[in-house]
Design a protein around this motif. Sequence first.
Motif: not given
Length: 499
Positions: A489-494
């Motif tokens: 999820a964090a990689s999708v955000m950044l």
Amino acid sequence: MGWGRGEAVDGSETGWGRQAEPAPRWRALLDRARLAGRGAEHHDVDHRGEETPAPPPETLPRRAAGTGWTGRAQAVARPADASFGAEPAYRVEATYRVEPAYRVDPRYGGEPAYQAEPAYRAEPEPRAEPSWRAEPEPRAEPSWRAEPVRQPESGYPEPPPRGRGTASVESRYALLDGGYQPEPAPAESRYALLDRGRYRPEAHPVPEPARIEPPRIEPARVEWRAPEPETELERAAGVLRRELGGPRVLAFANPKGGVHKTTATVLAAATVGSVRGRGVLAWDDNELRGTLGLRAGSARHARTIRHLIHDLAQIEILEGATLLEHLDDYLRHASDGSYDVLAGEESPRFAQRLDQFTVKRVLELLRRTHDVVCVDTGNNVESPNWRTVMQAADQLVVTTVPREDAAFSADWMLDLLHEEGMGELADNAVTLISCPTPGRTPLQDDLERHFATRTRAVAVVPYDPALETGSSIEYHQLQAETRQGWLKAASVMLEPFAR
């Protein structure tokens, strides 16, 4: 005098130092030898009954043995027969001796087929050897391939010097018959012999000089191997490690309470901080009493956003390490040190001091010291600080749970952003669905399909029992499946900012 030296025999001299017999006897002897070897008829003198015998020659004087001329006499005529009345042998004068240079040819003998020529001619001068057997003079080797001349180690005796005496030059094969040892050919380099096509390595072994070969270093071989396919987790971690092109602000928003905004803010900061190692901060911008400071970070002091705003004028003029040192007095830290926390004020009366201008100054200060700033925006969409954070955000994260009221509130907020002129921020938002219970409900599938049409991406994080208590969140105590879900999820955000 000798017959082998090309002197004519006229019948007046016998060669034994006395007056010769009359000429007719010699002619009869020569005629008999000539008739015995003519054509295909070779008659033996003993076969008297087959042919008419020739008239017997006149008796010739018999020579004594041991004069050195016995071989020559046999070459001229048959041995004297007693029936013809051979005369006693003549004595050779002591003054005669055989010329040393003469050697009897072993192939030369008195055979019946031999016939003497009427006129004995001197041996002709030897002809030049054919070009195919003539030894060419060795030519000088070029300096770049000439080798030192190696004298052959042979046991040949020293040949007689050339140019002595008046004897005629004979072929090398006739000299070999007489015991002559050939003169060793001058040594030639193997390269010159190769040029003439006569060199054979096995016939001309040339020992190579001993030399020390340098160690042979094999060149390093570079083998290309197709890289193994990168797993989804490795790709997600790689995105979080990249440069982001500047500080980025992530706003976690939903007007409805209890939809995991604070939990999502803390876990997103913990996930990014665990990968990057530094430069990540979580800020509780809830105008009412927020709980982010209680659930994240160590309570080493009781300072909040209110204390920072009070000293903001003195801190924002600092630079570099001095700025970080003074700002650290107002921040709390996670237990593992992966991210920092700026806690919100517990007093409701403080919300009036968070105007639009003050929020911009705080965001600018945090951008100078951190790479990623995660902001918990609160529930009041009409407050100036909420709108200011939305306008300054680089990435909007819409948090919700698989419930209809939470999904309805998130959908209404996206419509509001379009009305306020922030439609691009809403379209590029990431919808984060947190599962409060284990298992998958049918409503979750409907929410994923719906928000996939309204936002850029939809991420789902699984349920974890460590989050049910509502106490302090320790990232390393989460289940592996939960950490992997938050990493994705964090990689999708950044991902839009990773370079």
